[in-house]
Design a protein around this motif. Structure first.
Motif, short mmCIF file in Angstrom:
data_model
loop_
_atom_site.label_atom_id
_atom_site.label_comp_id
_atom_site.label_asym_id
_atom_site.label_seq_id
_atom_site.Cartn_x
_atom_site.Cartn_y
_atom_site.Cartn_z
N GLY A 349 0.81 -1.21 0.00
CA GLY A 349 0.00 0.00 0.00
C GLY A 349 0.85 1.26 0.00
N LEU A 350 0.26 2.37 -0.44
CA LEU A 350 0.96 3.65 -0.41
C LEU A 350 1.04 4.15 1.02
CD1 LEU A 350 -0.26 5.84 -3.42
CD2 LEU A 350 2.06 5.09 -2.96
N GLU A 351 2.23 4.52 1.46
CA GLU A 351 2.43 4.99 2.82
C GLU A 351 3.38 6.17 2.83
OE1 GLU A 351 4.47 3.44 7.01
OE2 GLU A 351 3.86 1.98 5.49
N GLU A 352 3.02 7.21 3.56
CA GLU A 352 3.90 8.37 3.64
C GLU A 352 5.18 8.01 4.38
OE1 GLU A 352 3.91 13.08 5.01
OE2 GLU A 352 2.28 11.77 5.63
N GLY A 353 6.33 8.31 3.75
CA GLY A 353 7.62 8.11 4.40
C GLY A 353 8.14 6.69 4.41
N ALA A 354 7.44 5.76 3.78
CA ALA A 354 7.85 4.35 3.84
C ALA A 354 9.28 4.14 3.33
CB ALA A 354 6.88 3.48 3.03
N TYR A 355 9.70 4.94 2.37
CA TYR A 355 11.03 4.80 1.78
C TYR A 355 12.13 5.26 2.73
CZ TYR A 355 14.60 5.25 -1.92
OH TYR A 355 15.73 5.14 -2.70
N TYR A 356 11.78 6.10 3.70
CA TYR A 356 12.80 6.82 4.47
C TYR A 356 12.97 6.35 5.92
CZ TYR A 356 12.41 10.03 0.53
OH TYR A 356 12.40 10.56 -0.73
N VAL A 357 11.98 5.66 6.48
CA VAL A 357 12.02 5.35 7.92
C VAL A 357 12.67 3.99 8.17
CG1 VAL A 357 10.02 6.80 8.38
CG2 VAL A 357 9.69 4.36 7.91
N TRP A 358 13.06 3.77 9.43
CA TRP A 358 13.78 2.55 9.81
C TRP A 358 13.21 1.99 11.12
CZ3 TRP A 358 17.11 1.12 6.07
CH2 TRP A 358 17.58 2.12 5.21
N GLN A 359 13.26 0.66 11.24
CA GLN A 359 12.94 -0.02 12.49
C GLN A 359 14.25 -0.36 13.20
OE1 GLN A 359 9.66 -1.69 13.51
NE2 GLN A 359 8.64 -0.22 12.15
N GLU A 360 14.22 -0.40 14.53
CA GLU A 360 15.46 -0.61 15.28
C GLU A 360 16.08 -1.97 14.97
OE1 GLU A 360 17.25 -0.22 19.82
OE2 GLU A 360 15.09 -0.01 19.47
N ASP A 361 15.29 -3.02 14.91
CA ASP A 361 15.83 -4.35 14.62
C ASP A 361 16.46 -4.39 13.22
OD1 ASP A 361 15.06 -5.28 17.08
OD2 ASP A 361 13.22 -6.26 16.36
N GLU A 362 15.84 -3.69 12.31
CA GLU A 362 16.38 -3.61 10.95
C GLU A 362 17.76 -2.95 10.95
OE1 GLU A 362 14.83 -1.80 6.65
OE2 GLU A 362 14.08 -0.97 8.54
N LEU A 363 17.90 -1.86 11.71
CA LEU A 363 19.18 -1.16 11.80
C LEU A 363 20.24 -2.03 12.45
CD1 LEU A 363 17.89 2.37 12.85
CD2 LEU A 363 18.93 1.77 10.66
N LYS A 364 19.87 -2.75 13.50
CA LYS A 364 20.83 -3.65 14.16
C LYS A 364 21.35 -4.70 13.18
CE LYS A 364 18.99 -3.38 18.90
NZ LYS A 364 18.27 -4.14 19.95
N SER A 365 20.43 -5.25 12.39
CA SER A 365 20.80 -6.29 11.44
C SER A 365 21.74 -5.75 10.36
CB SER A 365 19.54 -6.85 10.79
OG SER A 365 19.85 -7.74 9.75
N ILE A 366 21.48 -4.56 9.90
CA ILE A 366 22.29 -3.99 8.82
C ILE A 366 23.66 -3.53 9.31
CG2 ILE A 366 22.42 -2.11 7.12
CD1 ILE A 366 19.32 -2.12 7.12
N LEU A 367 23.69 -2.88 10.47
CA LEU A 367 24.89 -2.18 10.92
C LEU A 367 25.79 -3.02 11.83
CD1 LEU A 367 23.33 1.32 11.63
CD2 LEU A 367 24.36 0.45 9.52
N GLY A 368 25.27 -4.06 12.43
CA GLY A 368 26.08 -4.95 13.24
C GLY A 368 26.79 -4.25 14.38
N LYS A 369 28.10 -4.41 14.47
CA LYS A 369 28.88 -3.88 15.60
C LYS A 369 28.89 -2.36 15.67
CE LYS A 369 33.26 -4.07 13.02
NZ LYS A 369 33.38 -2.60 12.86
N ASP A 370 28.59 -1.70 14.57
CA ASP A 370 28.60 -0.22 14.56
C ASP A 370 27.25 0.37 15.02
OD1 ASP A 370 31.21 0.05 13.68
OD2 ASP A 370 30.63 -0.11 11.56
#
Length: 701
Positions: A349-370
């Motif tokens: 579905g169309l959602e405002e800001g969907a392209y730009y926002v992040w979930q904390e678990d998602e960030l942990k997975s991507i960034l690892g030790k940093d």
């Protein structure tokens, strides 16, 4: 049959089949299918019988004696999409609209002349405005009712009531419409104040003091939400604080620029600014990204960098240009208009800001030790949380503070954060991208061109000048009419709408800036040609200002005089500054006289409404403080001119040549084996000097 005719027949056959196939895949197709505006095309398959604004549509309304329903919006407008889904895609709504009204869709970015009139009308009627802007008008275009976003049930009810009123009591509707038109005319009047003196510095200061009561000195901008960036205001205040040595004003400008650059309104991953923030700390943006904002902000941050040498400002300029090149630049080096606030989310579905926002678990997975460093840097905590577990990246501490907290140095911290942002950009590239409004607007391209010129001037990167020249050549080849005038729009290789004053004003300003960095006199000549075109076709002799539309255009309900600076400066204030600057380079006294009279006619608004006249007030600074014509002549003219670029000098025009020039400012100044600077004021020059540092001592603020 010739081979050419065969190809032509084949083209039209295939094109017809394509149109039939397209129509077969949609239940409804209306007249907007023939338009090029992405916003209008978004509505081409509504059950509403939309038409574009044109002579034929208006004639139909008058022939059938039907009211006009004029709905105005733009492609990146979130609430426009909401109302489309709730109302204009609904068959029950469409039946009411089609039966009783001639329904006209307007892209406000393509037709700002129409938008201005009806926005003024709704503000008279309701005291506020916005988009979508919905107006009901008489068949001749005179408005009598308006609203912004309306829910389905209320929309049907009010349309039935308005049609019933028009059928049963047309004289009442006619009376109200006529009174409203008289109000529209009255608020657009500007008196010619030929007996006044130019406002002085003291009175200018009174207006700024009144204005400053609204400043948010902790977070920047105004003490309110939502917050708009208003680059024209900050540009003026940077100039004012510098020439008046007002440190309090300069501190406020610095706070605003820093908090904007730290905030979620700036896209830390991909660069570029969104249109505004919905809160008071620049955190959660309305995620649409507009070319006009980013072009102006590039100029502003480049000037602020020259003034302060703040590396944050340099970084903002570089990242914003990178964003524009990647997301908004066409293959022909024209610049597209905007990216939508909405994009397709993981649920489809169309959602405002969907392209730009992040979930904390998602960030942990991507960034690892940093992640722990990134978490503190961009506030993945209650300060940076938006809603539903989504975070919008926002800073509130310096690199020094974060580095100290994590026991590292600033250099290593910058490397870590840069690597993290690259990883996020890689992940984001797999998401559904926001929709692109790929029409090209002349005025907005002028703002972007000026941004590139200023970025080159103050940051010194030749790639920015190269890109500016490519864009300028695109404007010359694709947006210029046979009579020397300008078009307003360009899409799919076609330009269809004649230019408005905003187009001429922004392009003239950009071409003056292009001359001051390349010293190719053709850009200055073109700026003068366009100025003279405006004097012939847009000038209002009664008010001393310029109409928004050319006298060659069909007359609307009102011929507008645009005077208030907003998120984009008023076309008249840009023109007045253009005339002043050209007068200093070309020694055209008539240009300065016109600019001076324009300022006199507007300056009465400064004391009570300074925030809407910042660009005009910068013109007042030109008249009240020393303003210099600086000439550089000799073999090393380009290198010598560049030495001045690093300094923030808002009170000069710069001309240069290797030897010969038709410009009076440069004539009789060449001396063999020397490259000399001449600092002049009102055509009277000081003794020439050899060093740029000597020039800086001669230029006073």
């Amino acid at each position: 049959m010739s081979f050419f005719r065969y190809l032509l027949l084949l083209f039209f056959t295939l094109n017809g089949l394509a149109q039939k196939t397209q129509q077969m895949t949609h239940t409804y197709t209306n007249a907007l299918i023939h338009e090029t505006s992405p916003y209008l095309l978004q509505h081409a398959h509504n059950p509403v019988n939309w038409q574009a604004w044109n002579v034929e549509s208006l004639k139909t309304a008058q022939t059938e004696n039907k009211l006009l329903l004029i709905s105005i919006g733009y492609a990146a407008c979130h609430w426009c999409h909401v109302m489309e889904h709730e109302c204009f895609e609904d068959e029950e709504v469409a039946e009411v609209m089609n039966q009783n009204f001639i329904n006209i869709k307007v892209d406000r970015e393509e037709r700002p002349d129409i938008d201005q009139i009806y926005m003024d009308a709704i503000q008279i009627m309701t005291g506020s405005g916005g988009w979508p802007l919905n107006i009901v008008a008489l068949p001749d275009g005179r408005p009598f009712w308006g609203a912004t976003y309306v829910k389905k049930d209320n929309w049907i009810k009010v349309l039935e009531q308005l049609n019933d009123l028009y059928q049963k009591n047309p004289s009442k509707v006619l009376e109200y419409a006529q009174n409203l038109v008289e109000g529209l005319q009255a608020i657009n009047l500007v008196e010619n104040q030929s007996n006044l003196d130019i406002i002085n510095s003291r009175d200018l200061g009174v207006g700024i003091k009144q204005w400053s009561q609204f400043f948010d000195k902790k977070m920047g901008g105004y003490r309110r939400a939502p917050k708009f960036m208003m680059p024209v205001n900050l540009n003026f205040l940077l100039h004012y604080g510098t020439v008046e040595k007002d440190q309090e004003i300069l501190d406020y400008v610095n706070t605003s620029l820093t908090k904007m650059a730290w905030g979620g309104i700036f896209d830390h991953v991909g660069g570029g600014f969104s249109r505004y923030s919905v809160d008071a700390k620049w955190h959660v943006p309305h995620f649409e990204k507009m070319l006009y904002d980013n072009g102006q902000l590039i100029s502003l941050y480049a000037k602020a960098y020259a003034s302060s040498q703040n590396e944050l400002y340099r970084s903002v300029v570089e990242k914003t240009i990178q964003f524009v090149k990647k997301e908004l630049m066409a293959e022909n080096f024209g610049f597209y208009s905007s990216l939508d606030a909405d994009s397709i989310n993981e649920s489809g579905g169309l959602e405002e800001g969907a392209y730009y926002v992040w979930q904390e678990d998602e960030l942990k997975s991507i960034l690892g030790k940093d992640f722990p460093v990134f978490k503190d840097y961009f506030n993945i905590n209650s300060y940076g949380h938006w809603e539903h577990g989504n975070y919008v990246l926002i800073r509130d501490e310096t690199d020094v503070e974060i580095a100290k907290k994590h026991g590292t140095d600033q250099k290593h911290l910058k490397t870590v954060i840069a690597n993290c942002l690259q990883l996020l950009e890689n992940r984001r590239s797999k998401k559904n991208r926001p929709r692109l409004d790929d029409k090209i607007l002349t005025s907005w391209n002028g703002l972007m061109l000026r941004g590139l010129v200023d970025a080159y001037r103050y940051l010194g990167k030749k790639e920015y000048l190269d890109l500016a020249l490519k864009n300028a050549k695109f404007i010359e080849s694709e947006l210029t009419k046979e009579d020397g005038g300008l078009y307003h729009n360009h899409k799919n290789g076609i330009s269809t709408i004649n230019g408005y004053l905003e187009d001429y004003a922004s392009i003239i300003d950009a071409f003056i800036g292009l001359y001051e960095t390349t010293f190719e006199e053709r850009w200055l000549s073109r700026a003068q040609e366009l100025t003279d075109y405006c004097l012939e076709n847009f000038k209002d002799e009664v008010s001393g200002l310029f109409f928004f539309t050319s006298r060659k255009e069909p007359r609307l309900v009102r011929r507008t005089l645009e005077t208030s600076d907003n998120v984009i400066p008023a076309s008249n204030s840009i023109m007045a500054k253009n005339l002043f600057r050209l007068s200093k380079i070309l020694f055209e006294a008539n240009y300065e006289d016109i600019a001076q009279q324009m300022l006199k006619n507007i300056q009465g608004n400064f004391e009570k409404n300074a925030q809407s006249h910042a660009n005009w007030m910068q013109l007042a600074l030109y008249f009240n403080n020393p303003f210099y014509e600086v000439a550089v002549v000799g073999e090393q003219y380009q290198e010598k001119a560049k030495e001045l670029y690093a300094s923030y000098l808002p009170n000069i025009v710069l001309a240069a040549a290797k030897r010969d020039s038709k410009l009076m400012l440069l004539q009789n100044r060449f001396k063999p084996k020397e490259t000399l600077y001449y600092v002049c004021e009102h055509g009277s020059c000081k003794l020439p000097v050899l060093q740029s540092k000597e020039v800086l001592t001669q230029i006073q603020f």
